[in-house]
Write an enzyme that holds these catalytic residues in place. Structure first.
Site, PDB file in Angstrom:
ATOM      1  CD  GLU B  68      59.421  27.713  67.909  1.00  0.00           C
ATOM      2  OE1 GLU B  68      59.878  28.788  68.394  1.00  0.00           O
ATOM      3  OE2 GLU B  68      58.846  26.858  68.603  1.00  0.00           O
ATOM      4  CE  LYS B 146      59.725  25.065  71.413  1.00  0.00           C
ATOM      5  NZ  LYS B 146      58.673  26.065  71.088  1.00  0.00           N
ATOM      6  CB  CYS B 182      62.211  28.425  70.664  1.00  0.00           C
ATOM      7  SG  CYS B 182      61.706  30.060  71.262  1.00  0.00           S
TER       8      CYS B 182
END
Lengths: 609, 609
Positions: B68, B146, B182
């Site tokens: 990330e 994300k 994540c």
């Protein structure tokens, strides 16, 4: 002085609302409690609410509103996440409701901001709520949770609170009053849109809206816009007082449905202020047109009272406003943390002079201690100016020569150059802390925003302190405030607190012979202009140069700012006055290899296919 | 070693997925780049990606995934809000795509985490995105933002990022690979649910997941659960390295569709790790069952390669894990900030001894400087133990007697009592800073979490420093780590770094004759137990007592913690290892009158009517 006055304006929405209701007017005496709570002091804050209610009842008010999170103080930060604190807030609210009734204010409808929590979910988890309760005759008759949670700048409310989803409308003296909390009116849609749909008579907004320069105009324009959108009068009650780096400015107000100001409270002072409103009365059913249930509150029969004339508090000018913010924030930090007094090093320079003037205005000269800490490099004018400021203000003054301690370090450690310069600042810091330990004063740090930005200070030296009153004040504004304060004293026939030579002379840290700030830093006017763009507005180097700043200046200043992050992290808290204060308002990594390029690095030739 | 192995397990979801696809198997060589970026170092981070791609290409990998925000480092905090930095990230990404192609890695599909932004809205505003790009043959062939933004603990991602809403599936070697970032797998629903619906062959998750004690088990259980829910194998690549208070632990891994571990990388070390996977191949259309468009990437024809054996890295035991985290975080703070060396005061006590052992392990003895700073109250064993530690580790050692400087303060200012005690600590701090100024070392602060919690330290004294390696380590764990490190050395036949007497003796600040920590603080085991409940778990006093802690102990410790907030704000940054570190993880006001009650204040008798 009410929605009725809306017909005088050509705003179509306001005119429409007034036209359809002109025959039905209800009278409401509204009290706004512009109060100053302390974070965590549930008993003290509750007592303030009860006293405000007693006064509001005595003057015949029908409705009292207090600020956002009045009962807990605001912002409570991670205390919101602690179950014991939430339980205490909820219990304290019930206690206030009961005490209002027993103390004879039960007939008054009281809106109290407090910390609540959601019901447990399937897994037993609860989430905090930023809530308002409606108290009447000893009970909690309604609750509202803030819908829109600010999560920018100094605010982290997504961290703390679950957003509310339900509207709340109470009927008081035949007026339908819709509730909202602070950010609810800063975002489009939400409660305001529903109020417009429902046709309430008053939108009541409770707030914890911190001060920053220029915000009052922005806030007023927004309130006026929302009142027009909602098609009804809007009452805005704001907190007042300092809480760590924030200062709440009060300036509560009431506008009519056309956004015209009806009444307003003072800036930076607690005030219970009362406005008589003639408002459209409510429909006869318990439900508004939009389907929202209305809580109808029955009060003692209306009795005629002589009218309260609406008061519009005079607006402070820009410099007085900043100065007042700094004074209030400093006073509250000292008093709410129970410090008897403050102390700082007085160099005779403009920064320590302004801090001392602020401290004397905040606390009175008897609670302010100044120490002149001359070294071999201190000029006679520095010693004289420090002493003169003490004489002008009446603060406690002493001189401690730092040579014996500096000599011990320089000789024993063999220091030269920067190490020798810095040790002087650190001996001063240690001396002030020693006096603080011995006598109980809180040490004030005197650094300004320009210094803090560029790292032009000695960590553990001039940076020591429990509070830094001017850390968000750029150097150019430091001078302006000093001049303003002296001029204000002159206009009042008082002694100006700051020696004119402290304002006029070229700034120097006096850590080596003949040293001047201008040896290390650009001209402060130029510097502050770059800092305003880079720090306060996040403009990169390319943008700053495009905006007309010299590229060599930009290229010199920006790396100073980037590299000083580690010092800022250990700097004491201080009052936010700008749109972007160092601290929670601007969060940058210490470990950060990004350096602003003066020209674009590489064009993004590749596109998504 | 693939989804096929899922049939061996009795998980119904995995079994279902495997059954319908058992006949169709595709082979994918997957490289996970467990890399260590630096925040803001776009060029350096890009070079790491390109080098990893070169190595992955050389070993015949089909797909390389990096962590990330690999290109920018993570977390970038308010740099995300700066247009110039976003533009540079986007330009750097295009540069990486082009360079991968020209350097011969163009056929490899490379996933790169970076900072992107939304298209301008109607008002021209853009918002940052925490994004992943798919690079192939010189172009950006896909982007993913994300979906789930963490906004608790140390995370503030609602402040920084606009959440993504679109899924991205790429087809590589006939395998449909779905992307996630994540937090996307930490929240229920979202991308994982869609993957299950779509029937992808691999869920690829890129991460910046910071270390804390016990998190590896939590993380592994979650990954196993999500692979079963998604009904496919899951590859998890995590960042490694220190960034201010956070340390990323790597420990990247691949599990099959039943959640069984296939391969894993080391903790706390960069590693390019390669896993051969036999996965269900994709349907023939470009669209998955759930309607998501699939980006089909054409690569050079498959050529047989000898298989890579899956490696499962040995798991560190609990103390080695914490110690490794502290070493890596310290090394990266020093190196990423370009400090040549570190220095600290060596008292002969356990805290400074552990810090020195960590520093020597992180940087090598030649970059570590220790200074014994004895006063008249320092015992002979303190002097001896400091010297012995220097001899055991080989660090640079000197002694500076602080008496001349302390005498100058005490005599000149007439100090006694607490002021005299504290001046010793501040003379030490000033001495270390003077040496730092003269020689360029970064000063380390040696305070532990128990001291920081209770305020048992002297601000601007022992609290000076640019980094505080053990600030999140409770005192009891300090001892355990010291014993563990010595035992490890013994097991390897090396000299244990820490003198056994430093571990065994009763802790003392030695600021007055015969002083012991136990004069001021409870027994450390008891203290740490209360602190774990109060600080790490937000348990109030009533809960702590209900959990069996003595009420007098609770009543003594909690106010110490509350009152020390102002000291913690000015403390240097240090490595987070616990579930609640002081710093961004625990945000409390300084001005805070809340004191935990030992009994409920008042019952909430009043209910909503």
């Amino acid at each position: 002085m009410s929605c009725v006055s809306g017909v005088l304006h050509d705003d179509p929405l306001a005119a429409r609302v007034v036209r359809v209701r002109l025959d039905f007017v209800a009278f409401l005496r509204l009290a706004l409690g512009q109060l100053n709570p302390s974070v965590g002091d549930l008993a003290g804050n509750a007592a303030q609410v009860i006293e405000a209610a007693r006064q509001a009842s005595a003057i015949g008010a029908d409705l009292l509103a207090t600020p956002e999170m009045m009962l807990t103080g605001y912002p409570v930060e991670d205390l919101a996440l602690r179950p014991s604190f939430r339980a205490a807030s909820i219990a304290a609210l019930a206690g206030v409701a009961a005490e209002l009734e027993t103390s004879g204010s039960g007939d008054l409808v009281v809106i109290v901001g407090y910390l609540d929590e959601t019901a447990p979910d399937a897994a037993g988890h609860v989430r905090p709520l930023n809530a308002a309760a409606v108290l009447h005759h000893g009970t909690i008759v309604g609750r509202y949770a803030k819908h829109h949670l600010p999560n920018y700048g100094v605010f982290d409310e997504f961290r703390y609170f679950e957003p509310g989803t339900d509207s709340l409308v109470i009927r008081v003296r035949d007026v339908d009053v819709a509730l909202a909390i602070c950010e609810d009116i800063w975002q489009d849609g939400g409660p305001v849109a529903r109020v417009a749909e429902h046709g309430a008579g008053l939108l009541l907004v409770i707030n914890g809206s911190p001060y920053e320069q220029g915000k009052l105009d922005v806030r007023f324009d927004l309130i006026a816009q929302r009142s027009r959108e909602a098609g009804c009068a809007l009452a805005y009650v704001n907190m007042v007082g300092g809480q760590d780096e924030l200062v709440f400015d009060g300036a509560s107000l009431v506008v009519d449905s056309a956004g015209q100001l009806i009444s307003s409270a003072a800036q930076f002072q607690p005030e219970l202020f009362v406005t008589d409103l003639a408002l459209p009365d409510a429909p006869t059913t318990r439900t508004l047109s939009g389907g929202v249930e209305v809580k109808v509150l029955e009060q003692r029969p209306f009795r005629p009272l002589s009218a309260v004339l609406p008061r519009i508090a005079p607006r402070l000018d820009d410099l007085e406003e900043v100065y007042s913010a700094l004074v209030l924030a400093l006073r509250d930090f000292i008093d709410k943390n129970n410090f008897p007094s403050v102390i700082t090093g007085m160099s005779g320079g403009i920064d320590s002079s302004l801090v001392m003037a602020l401290a004397v205005d905040a606390l009175g000269a008897e609670r302010v201690y100044g120490v002149s800490l001359p070294s071999r490099y201190s000029s006679q004018h520095s010693r004289d100016d420090a002493k003169e400021l003490a004489e002008r203000t009446g603060l406690h003054f002493r001189t401690v020569e730092i040579e014996p301690m500096v000599d011990a370090f320089v000789t024993h450690l063999g220091l030269t150059g920067l190490a020798e310069e810095n040790v002087q600042a650190r001996v001063r810091g240690t001396t002030l802390m020693a006096i603080s330990n011995a006598e109980g004063h809180l040490v004030l740090a005197n650094g300004n925003k320009s210094e803090l930005a560029t790292g032009y200070s000695t960590i553990y030296g001039d940076a020591v302190g429990g509070y830094a009153p001017i850390k968000d004040v750029p150097k150019t504004l430091v001078w302006e405030l000093a001049r303003w304060r002296n001029a204000q004293a002159e206009a009042r026939g008082e002694t100006p607190p700051i020696p004119p030579t402290s304002i006029a002379k070229a700034p120097s840290a006096e850590l080596r012979p003949g040293q001047l700030d201008s040896d290390s830093l650009p001209d402060y006017a130029e510097l502050d202009s770059v800092l305003d763009g880079y720090v306060d507005h996040d403009h990169g180097a390319i943008r700053l140069v495009a905006d007309g700043m010299p590229s060599d200046l930009v290229d010199r200043v920006l790396p100073l700012v980037d590299r000083a992050e580690f010092k800022r992290r250990q700097y004491p808290p201080g009052t936010k006055i700008s749109s972007r204060a160092f601290g929670r308002d601007r969060r940058l990594p210490i470990t950060n290899r990004w350096r602003e390029p003066l020209a674009p690095q590489q064009s993004a030739e590749n596109q998504i296919d």
